[in-house]
Motif scaffolding. Structure first.
Motif, PDB file in Angstrom:
ATOM      1  N   ALA A 104       0.936  -1.242  -0.128  1.00  0.00           N
ATOM      2  CA  ALA A 104      -0.139  -0.059   0.044  1.00  0.00           C
ATOM      3  C   ALA A 104       0.856   1.308  -0.064  1.00  0.00           C
ATOM      4  CB  ALA A 104      -0.687  -0.037   1.273  1.00  0.00           C
ATOM      5  N   ARG A 105       0.752   1.900  -1.100  1.00  0.00           N
ATOM      6  CA  ARG A 105       1.763   3.266  -1.235  1.00  0.00           C
ATOM      7  C   ARG A 105       0.838   4.145  -2.133  1.00  0.00           C
ATOM      8  NH1 ARG A 105       4.500   3.335  -5.838  1.00  0.00           N
ATOM      9  NH2 ARG A 105       4.742   1.214  -6.931  1.00  0.00           N
ATOM     10  N   ILE A 106       1.174   5.546  -2.147  1.00  0.00           N
ATOM     11  CA  ILE A 106       0.459   6.441  -3.160  1.00  0.00           C
ATOM     12  C   ILE A 106       1.167   5.931  -4.463  1.00  0.00           C
ATOM     13  CG2 ILE A 106       0.818   8.757  -4.112  1.00  0.00           C
ATOM     14  CD1 ILE A 106       1.064   9.552  -1.422  1.00  0.00           C
ATOM     15  N   GLY A 107       0.189   5.706  -5.576  1.00  0.00           N
ATOM     16  CA  GLY A 107       0.313   5.260  -6.888  1.00  0.00           C
ATOM     17  C   GLY A 107       0.039   3.718  -7.026  1.00  0.00           C
ATOM     18  N   ALA A 108      -0.091   3.138  -5.896  1.00  0.00           N
ATOM     19  CA  ALA A 108      -0.640   1.556  -5.941  1.00  0.00           C
ATOM     20  C   ALA A 108      -1.738   1.253  -6.600  1.00  0.00           C
ATOM     21  CB  ALA A 108      -0.275   0.894  -4.697  1.00  0.00           C
ATOM     22  N   ILE A 109      -2.105   0.547  -7.110  1.00  0.00           N
ATOM     23  CA  ILE A 109      -3.506  -0.224  -7.462  1.00  0.00           C
ATOM     24  C   ILE A 109      -3.816  -0.976  -6.229  1.00  0.00           C
ATOM     25  CG2 ILE A 109      -4.702  -1.467  -8.953  1.00  0.00           C
ATOM     26  CD1 ILE A 109      -2.757  -0.762 -11.273  1.00  0.00           C
ATOM     27  N   VAL A 110      -5.183  -0.643  -5.911  1.00  0.00           N
ATOM     28  CA  VAL A 110      -5.435  -1.627  -4.746  1.00  0.00           C
ATOM     29  C   VAL A 110      -6.948  -2.324  -5.118  1.00  0.00           C
ATOM     30  CG1 VAL A 110      -6.961   0.455  -3.826  1.00  0.00           C
ATOM     31  CG2 VAL A 110      -6.333  -1.567  -2.402  1.00  0.00           C
ATOM     32  N   VAL A 111      -6.717  -3.740  -4.756  1.00  0.00           N
ATOM     33  CA  VAL A 111      -7.752  -4.427  -5.403  1.00  0.00           C
ATOM     34  C   VAL A 111      -8.377  -5.331  -4.287  1.00  0.00           C
ATOM     35  CG1 VAL A 111      -8.141  -6.307  -6.934  1.00  0.00           C
ATOM     36  CG2 VAL A 111      -6.128  -4.879  -7.414  1.00  0.00           C
ATOM     37  N   TRP A 112      -9.745  -5.077  -4.339  1.00  0.00           N
ATOM     38  CA  TRP A 112     -10.770  -5.693  -3.608  1.00  0.00           C
ATOM     39  C   TRP A 112     -11.502  -6.811  -4.279  1.00  0.00           C
ATOM     40  CZ3 TRP A 112     -10.421  -0.382  -3.355  1.00  0.00           C
ATOM     41  CH2 TRP A 112      -9.948   0.240  -2.137  1.00  0.00           C
ATOM     42  N   ARG A 113     -12.029  -7.741  -3.770  1.00  0.00           N
ATOM     43  CA  ARG A 113     -12.906  -8.844  -4.443  1.00  0.00           C
ATOM     44  C   ARG A 113     -13.773  -8.113  -5.358  1.00  0.00           C
ATOM     45  NH1 ARG A 113     -16.348 -11.855  -1.267  1.00  0.00           N
ATOM     46  NH2 ARG A 113     -16.792 -13.207  -3.099  1.00  0.00           N
ATOM     47  N   ASN A 114     -14.457  -7.117  -5.258  1.00  0.00           N
ATOM     48  CA  ASN A 114     -15.331  -6.463  -6.257  1.00  0.00           C
ATOM     49  C   ASN A 114     -15.303  -4.971  -6.325  1.00  0.00           C
ATOM     50  OD1 ASN A 114     -17.032  -9.047  -6.437  1.00  0.00           O
ATOM     51  ND2 ASN A 114     -17.772  -8.729  -4.193  1.00  0.00           N
ATOM     52  N   HIS A 115     -13.953  -4.673  -6.088  1.00  0.00           N
ATOM     53  CA  HIS A 115     -13.782  -3.175  -6.317  1.00  0.00           C
ATOM     54  C   HIS A 115     -12.198  -3.092  -6.694  1.00  0.00           C
ATOM     55  CE1 HIS A 115     -15.024   0.952  -6.688  1.00  0.00           C
ATOM     56  NE2 HIS A 115     -14.073   1.356  -5.953  1.00  0.00           N
ATOM     57  N   VAL A 116     -11.876  -1.856  -7.267  1.00  0.00           N
ATOM     58  CA  VAL A 116     -10.592  -1.792  -7.679  1.00  0.00           C
ATOM     59  C   VAL A 116     -10.452  -0.026  -7.916  1.00  0.00           C
ATOM     60  CG1 VAL A 116     -10.742  -1.791 -10.157  1.00  0.00           C
ATOM     61  CG2 VAL A 116      -8.447  -2.152  -9.013  1.00  0.00           C
ATOM     62  N   GLY A 117      -9.230   0.513  -7.163  1.00  0.00           N
ATOM     63  CA  GLY A 117      -8.923   1.790  -7.118  1.00  0.00           C
ATOM     64  C   GLY A 117      -7.395   2.045  -7.349  1.00  0.00           C
ATOM     65  N   VAL A 118      -7.110   3.281  -7.253  1.00  0.00           N
ATOM     66  CA  VAL A 118      -5.398   3.535  -7.112  1.00  0.00           C
ATOM     67  C   VAL A 118      -5.413   4.361  -5.763  1.00  0.00           C
ATOM     68  CG1 VAL A 118      -5.763   5.587  -8.822  1.00  0.00           C
ATOM     69  CG2 VAL A 118      -3.455   4.753  -8.587  1.00  0.00           C
ATOM     70  N   ILE A 119      -4.670   4.422  -5.102  1.00  0.00           N
ATOM     71  CA  ILE A 119      -3.989   5.152  -4.081  1.00  0.00           C
ATOM     72  C   ILE A 119      -3.475   6.383  -4.457  1.00  0.00           C
ATOM     73  CG2 ILE A 119      -2.957   5.262  -1.635  1.00  0.00           C
ATOM     74  CD1 ILE A 119      -3.238   2.236  -1.665  1.00  0.00           C
ATOM     75  N   VAL A 120      -4.208   7.641  -3.899  1.00  0.00           N
ATOM     76  CA  VAL A 120      -3.553   8.863  -4.468  1.00  0.00           C
ATOM     77  C   VAL A 120      -3.110   9.875  -3.192  1.00  0.00           C
ATOM     78  CG1 VAL A 120      -4.869   9.035  -6.504  1.00  0.00           C
ATOM     79  CG2 VAL A 120      -5.614   9.976  -4.483  1.00  0.00           C
ATOM     80  N   GLY A 121      -3.165   9.280  -2.113  1.00  0.00           N
ATOM     81  CA  GLY A 121      -2.734   9.891  -1.001  1.00  0.00           C
ATOM     82  C   GLY A 121      -3.037   9.227   0.413  1.00  0.00           C
ATOM     83  N   ARG A 122      -2.436   9.848   1.451  1.00  0.00           N
ATOM     84  CA  ARG A 122      -2.925   9.393   2.821  1.00  0.00           C
ATOM     85  C   ARG A 122      -3.163  10.346   3.663  1.00  0.00           C
ATOM     86  NH1 ARG A 122       0.858   4.763   5.552  1.00  0.00           N
ATOM     87  NH2 ARG A 122      -0.805   4.373   7.186  1.00  0.00           N
ATOM     88  N   THR A 123      -4.061  10.138   4.672  1.00  0.00           N
ATOM     89  CA  THR A 123      -4.447  10.963   5.797  1.00  0.00           C
ATOM     90  C   THR A 123      -4.107  10.150   6.950  1.00  0.00           C
ATOM     91  OG1 THR A 123      -6.827  10.488   5.948  1.00  0.00           O
ATOM     92  CG2 THR A 123      -6.035  11.965   4.348  1.00  0.00           C
ATOM     93  N   LYS A 135      -6.391   9.291   8.829  1.00  0.00           N
ATOM     94  CA  LYS A 135      -7.556   8.320   8.811  1.00  0.00           C
ATOM     95  C   LYS A 135      -7.522   7.068   7.876  1.00  0.00           C
ATOM     96  CE  LYS A 135     -10.999  11.867  10.430  1.00  0.00           C
ATOM     97  NZ  LYS A 135     -12.367  12.347  10.177  1.00  0.00           N
ATOM     98  N   GLY A 136      -6.330   7.175   7.051  1.00  0.00           N
ATOM     99  CA  GLY A 136      -6.450   6.044   6.105  1.00  0.00           C
ATOM    100  C   GLY A 136      -5.806   6.666   4.894  1.00  0.00           C
ATOM    101  N   TRP A 137      -5.718   5.668   3.924  1.00  0.00           N
ATOM    102  CA  TRP A 137      -5.616   5.982   2.257  1.00  0.00           C
ATOM    103  C   TRP A 137      -6.423   6.681   1.506  1.00  0.00           C
ATOM    104  CZ3 TRP A 137      -0.507   5.291   1.365  1.00  0.00           C
ATOM    105  CH2 TRP A 137       0.287   4.271   2.226  1.00  0.00           C
ATOM    106  N   VAL A 138      -5.949   7.511   0.772  1.00  0.00           N
ATOM    107  CA  VAL A 138      -7.282   8.220  -0.120  1.00  0.00           C
ATOM    108  C   VAL A 138      -7.022   7.683  -1.484  1.00  0.00           C
ATOM    109  CG1 VAL A 138      -7.943  10.462  -1.484  1.00  0.00           C
ATOM    110  CG2 VAL A 138      -6.435  10.293   0.893  1.00  0.00           C
ATOM    111  N   VAL A 139      -8.177   6.968  -1.808  1.00  0.00           N
ATOM    112  CA  VAL A 139      -8.316   5.916  -2.889  1.00  0.00           C
ATOM    113  C   VAL A 139      -9.261   6.579  -4.064  1.00  0.00           C
ATOM    114  CG1 VAL A 139      -8.998   3.654  -3.832  1.00  0.00           C
ATOM    115  CG2 VAL A 139      -7.882   3.939  -1.700  1.00  0.00           C
ATOM    116  N   LYS A 140      -8.718   6.588  -5.348  1.00  0.00           N
ATOM    117  CA  LYS A 140      -9.603   7.120  -6.469  1.00  0.00           C
ATOM    118  C   LYS A 140     -10.143   5.934  -7.023  1.00  0.00           C
ATOM    119  CE  LYS A 140      -9.612  10.389 -10.363  1.00  0.00           C
ATOM    120  NZ  LYS A 140      -8.712  11.333 -11.174  1.00  0.00           N
ATOM    121  N   SER A 141     -11.334   6.104  -7.487  1.00  0.00           N
ATOM    122  CA  SER A 141     -11.884   4.973  -8.001  1.00  0.00           C
ATOM    123  C   SER A 141     -13.286   5.213  -8.942  1.00  0.00           C
ATOM    124  CB  SER A 141     -12.040   3.814  -7.206  1.00  0.00           C
ATOM    125  OG  SER A 141     -13.182   4.069  -6.370  1.00  0.00           O
ATOM    126  N   GLY A 142     -13.723   4.389  -9.928  1.00  0.00           N
ATOM    127  CA  GLY A 142     -14.640   4.488 -10.566  1.00  0.00           C
ATOM    128  C   GLY A 142     -15.971   3.963  -9.942  1.00  0.00           C
TER     129      GLY A 142
END
Length: 117
Positions: free
Chosen positions: A66-85, A87-94
């Motif tokens: 887990a890091r900025i720029g990494a693609i994060v994959v869940w069982r039924n969703h995917v996004g890209v990590i764009v930041g951190r606070t 409270k947790g990782w900021v994920v951009k996803s459709g």
């Protein structure tokens, strides 16, 4: 360059105290579950219909953490990590609330983190 812009966007959101950003959404031709399709368009691979299924992103590129720029994959969703606070990782996803948005998400149940580099 795209990762630098994403990090800058995340920094602006975080510094403004607003860790959720939305933009309009679903690319043309994407299925009703379109997070994977959005990410394929985002990374310039709209022809890769195999990536339109979120879970298939766990097989692309190389494993990472887990890091900025990494693609994060869940069982039924995917996004890209764009930041951190704090409270947790900021994920951009459709298809997050039927739109594209960047917001703090837990990555606790992620099945993979991938990098295309």
């Amino acid at each position: 360059m795209k990762n630098v812009l994403l990090a800058a966007l995340a920094a602006l959101l975080i510094s403004a105290g607003n860790v959720e950003a939305r933009e309009p959404g679903q690319p043309r031709g994407c299925p009703s579950r379109w997070c994977g399709c959005y990410l394929a368009h985002y990374f310039g691979m709209p022809h890769r219909k195999d990536l339109w299924r979120a879970r298939n992103w766990a097989k692309i590129g190389r494993p990472t953490r887990a890091r900025i720029g990494a693609i994060v994959v869940w069982r039924n969703h995917v996004g890209v990590i764009v930041g951190r606070t704090a409270k947790g990782w900021v994920v951009k996803s459709g298809n997050d609330g039927n739109r594209v948005r960047a917001r703090v998400r837990t990555v606790r149940n992620a099945i993979a983190f991938r990098t295309l580099k």
